[in-house]
Write an enzyme that holds these catalytic residues in place. Structure first.
Site, PDB file in Angstrom:
ATOM      1  N   SER A 127       0.862  -1.194   0.000  1.00 35.43           N
ATOM      2  CA  SER A 127       0.000   0.000   0.000  1.00 35.43           C
ATOM      3  C   SER A 127       0.889   1.231   0.000  1.00 35.43           C
ATOM      4  CB  SER A 127      -0.872   0.014   1.250  1.00 35.43           C
ATOM      5  OG  SER A 127      -1.462   1.287   1.434  1.00 35.43           O
ATOM      6  N   TYR A 183      -0.833  -0.583  10.361  1.00 37.30           N
ATOM      7  CA  TYR A 183      -0.983  -1.117   8.997  1.00 37.30           C
ATOM      8  C   TYR A 183       0.077  -0.511   8.075  1.00 37.30           C
ATOM      9  CZ  TYR A 183      -3.185  -1.681   4.356  1.00 37.30           C
ATOM     10  OH  TYR A 183      -3.438  -1.966   3.032  1.00 37.30           O
TER      11      TYR A 183
HETATM   12  N1  LIG Z   1      -8.845  -2.166  -0.431  1.00 41.52           N
HETATM   13  C1  LIG Z   1      -7.935  -1.206  -0.549  1.00 41.52           C
HETATM   14  O1  LIG Z   1      -8.255  -0.017  -0.774  1.00 41.52           O
HETATM   15  C2  LIG Z   1      -6.458  -1.535  -0.447  1.00 41.52           C
HETATM   16  C3  LIG Z   1      -5.533  -0.499  -0.647  1.00 41.52           C
HETATM   17  C4  LIG Z   1      -4.161  -0.791  -0.574  1.00 41.52           C
HETATM   18  C5  LIG Z   1      -3.746  -2.092  -0.327  1.00 41.52           C
HETATM   19  N2  LIG Z   1      -4.686  -3.076  -0.123  1.00 41.52           N
HETATM   20  C6  LIG Z   1      -4.185  -4.441   0.141  1.00 41.52           C
HETATM   21  O2  LIG Z   1      -4.797  -5.358  -0.756  1.00 41.52           O
HETATM   22  C7  LIG Z   1      -4.858  -6.657  -0.145  1.00 41.52           C
HETATM   23  C8  LIG Z   1      -6.284  -7.197  -0.252  1.00 41.52           C
HETATM   24  O3  LIG Z   1      -7.133  -6.308   0.447  1.00 41.52           O
HETATM   25  P1  LIG Z   1      -8.726  -6.254   0.239  1.00 41.52           P
HETATM   26  O4  LIG Z   1      -9.083  -4.832   0.129  1.00 41.52           O
HETATM   27  O5  LIG Z   1      -9.153  -7.213  -0.798  1.00 41.52           O
HETATM   28  O6  LIG Z   1      -9.178  -6.750   1.696  1.00 41.52           O
HETATM   29  P2  LIG Z   1     -10.338  -7.730   2.184  1.00 41.52           P
HETATM   30  O7  LIG Z   1     -11.525  -7.644   1.299  1.00 41.52           O
HETATM   31  O8  LIG Z   1     -10.479  -7.459   3.643  1.00 41.52           O
HETATM   32  O9  LIG Z   1      -9.684  -9.179   1.958  1.00 41.52           O
HETATM   33  C9  LIG Z   1      -8.567  -9.564   2.693  1.00 41.52           C
HETATM   34  C10 LIG Z   1      -8.286 -11.028   2.412  1.00 41.52           C
HETATM   35  O10 LIG Z   1      -7.145 -11.418   3.185  1.00 41.52           O
HETATM   36  C11 LIG Z   1      -7.499 -12.599   3.894  1.00 41.52           C
HETATM   37  N3  LIG Z   1      -6.707 -12.777   5.109  1.00 41.52           N
HETATM   38  C12 LIG Z   1      -6.537 -11.941   6.148  1.00 41.52           C
HETATM   39  N4  LIG Z   1      -5.753 -12.499   7.070  1.00 41.52           N
HETATM   40  C13 LIG Z   1      -5.402 -13.726   6.591  1.00 41.52           C
HETATM   41  C14 LIG Z   1      -4.603 -14.778   7.068  1.00 41.52           C
HETATM   42  N5  LIG Z   1      -3.996 -14.730   8.275  1.00 41.52           N
HETATM   43  N6  LIG Z   1      -4.439 -15.878   6.306  1.00 41.52           N
HETATM   44  C15 LIG Z   1      -5.050 -15.979   5.109  1.00 41.52           C
HETATM   45  N7  LIG Z   1      -5.850 -15.019   4.604  1.00 41.52           N
HETATM   46  C16 LIG Z   1      -6.018 -13.903   5.343  1.00 41.52           C
HETATM   47  C17 LIG Z   1      -8.979 -12.450   4.195  1.00 41.52           C
HETATM   48  O11 LIG Z   1      -9.531 -13.688   4.583  1.00 41.52           O
HETATM   49  P3  LIG Z   1     -10.847 -13.776   5.543  1.00 41.52           P
HETATM   50  O12 LIG Z   1     -12.043 -13.614   4.637  1.00 41.52           O
HETATM   51  O13 LIG Z   1     -10.732 -15.145   6.129  1.00 41.52           O
HETATM   52  O14 LIG Z   1     -10.729 -12.667   6.537  1.00 41.52           O
HETATM   53  C18 LIG Z   1      -9.441 -11.941   2.841  1.00 41.52           C
HETATM   54  O15 LIG Z   1      -9.551 -13.007   1.938  1.00 41.52           O
HETATM   55  C19 LIG Z   1      -4.391  -6.473   1.302  1.00 41.52           C
HETATM   56  O16 LIG Z   1      -3.037  -6.851   1.409  1.00 41.52           O
HETATM   57  C20 LIG Z   1      -4.531  -4.975   1.518  1.00 41.52           C
HETATM   58  O17 LIG Z   1      -3.656  -4.485   2.511  1.00 41.52           O
HETATM   59  C21 LIG Z   1      -6.023  -2.832  -0.173  1.00 41.52           C
END
Ligand SMILES: NC(=O)c1ccc[n+]([C@@H]2O[C@H](COP(=O)([O-])OP(=O)(O)OC[C@H]3O[C@@H](n4cnc5c(N)ncnc54)[C@H](OP(=O)(O)O)[C@@H]3O)[C@@H](O)[C@H]2O)c1
Length: 261
Positions: free
Chosen positions: A170, A186
């Site tokens: 990020s 984070y």
């Molecule tokens: N959304 C944004 O605006 C944004 C911006 C910058 C970076 N990111 C990054 O993009 C990535 C995906 O984010 P997202 O927005 O798609 O978030 P999300 O919808 O909350 O999904 C997160 C995923 O990670 C899984 N997860 C969390 N802890 C885990 C663990 N210990 N072992 C295995 N799986 C785990 C969750 O599984 P569960 O369903 O079991 O919880 C879920 O499948 C992350 O690394 C986040 O930091 C997101």
């Protein structure tokens, strides 16, 4: 994951890359192995699911890494026959090692590891109030998890003719303009993840290892008001996983362009 109030860093995710003109020239690259195989962690929902979907559309066989078996199986089923559930909790070294063993039974190589799974813990809103438990949980999942996964899947990746590790980071972890106070633990975990990327790239010269920011994306983590769709968020990740030049390594990217650490 609850919807967060502070959005500054995610907003930066969306805007920072526009100010960067350090684009990387595309080069052609051909895979020697016939079947392209990818593992995406945290692929049961959000950006990870969309990355898995787009990779299968590009002809990859994709393993849907998820800690929740029911959600992981459902996600794989939704994508279709080219997607397979693989149980993996990235915060648990034993679970990662079990997953690597399972994968090695199913395939003879791995082309791409997408370290996508990530968390923001509840109450991560003030650095001086951060508890050791909050800090450890976030760092373990967001930074140590990708390192442990790289270690465990490295032997299978090394059997690919063009191995790649894509760490979903990020711009909240960028040090360039200093911190703004948003989700400090984070952000520190993503700064650390970027350090992991740089070190892995040095340690694995035959691999392409990069960090990528998806921008501020509408997911459970990003919230409903984020400007980007999951399709837009996944694009740069999928590009690095499938189409970027193999000699692009040790960098931090957004929107297919290198951005500052
Ligand atoms: N959304 C944004 O605006 C944004 C911006 C910058 C970076 N990111 C990054 O993009 C990535 C995906 O984010 P997202 O927005 O798609 O978030 P999300 O919808 O909350 O999904 C997160 C995923 O990670 C899984 N997860 C969390 N802890 C885990 C663990 N210990 N072992 C295995 N799986 C785990 C969750 O599984 P569960 O369903 O079991 O919880 C879920 O499948 C992350 O690394 C986040 O930091 C997101």
């Amino acid at each position: 994951m609850p919807v967060r109030l502070g959005r500054t860093a995610f907003a930066r995710d969306d805007t920072r890359a526009r100010h960067c003109d350090c684009s990387f020239a595309a080069q052609n690259f051909t895979m020697a192995k016939s079947e392209k195989i990818a593992l995406v962690t945290g692929a049961n929902k959000g950006i990870g699911f969309e990355v898995a979907r787009q990779l299968t559309a590009k002809g990859f066989r994709v393993f849907i890494g998820a800690r929740n078996e029911k959600a992981g199986r459902a996600a794989a089923q939704k994508i279709g026959a080219t997607a397979t559930f693989l149980k993996i909790d990235v915060s648990d070294r034993k679970s990662i090692q079990e997953a690597a063993k399972e994968l090695a039974k199913a395939v003879d190589h791995l082309d791409v590891l997408v370290n996508n799974a990530g968390i923001i813990v509840d109450g991560d809103d003030a650095i001086l109030k951060a508890t050791p438990e909050q800090f450890e949980e976030t760092m373990r999942t967001n930074a140590l998890g990708p390192l442990m996964a790289a270690e465990a899947f490295q032997p299978l990746l090394a059997k690919s003719s063009a191995p790649r590790i894509v760490n979903v980071s990020s711009s909240g972890g960028q040090l360039l303009d200093g911190a703004d106070g948003w989700s400090p633990i984070y952000c520190i975990s993503k700064t650390t993840l970027n350090g992991v990327t740089s070190q892995l790239a040095a340690a694995l010269p035959k691999f392409a290892v990069n960090s990528v920011c998806p921008g501020w994306v509408r997911t459970d983590m990003g919230g409903a008001t984020a400007p980007r769709s999951v399709e837009q968020g996944a694009d740069g990740i999928v590009w690095l996983a499938a189409d970027a030049p193999q000699n692009l390594t040790g960098k931090f990217l957004q929107d297919r362009k290198v951005i500052p650490w």
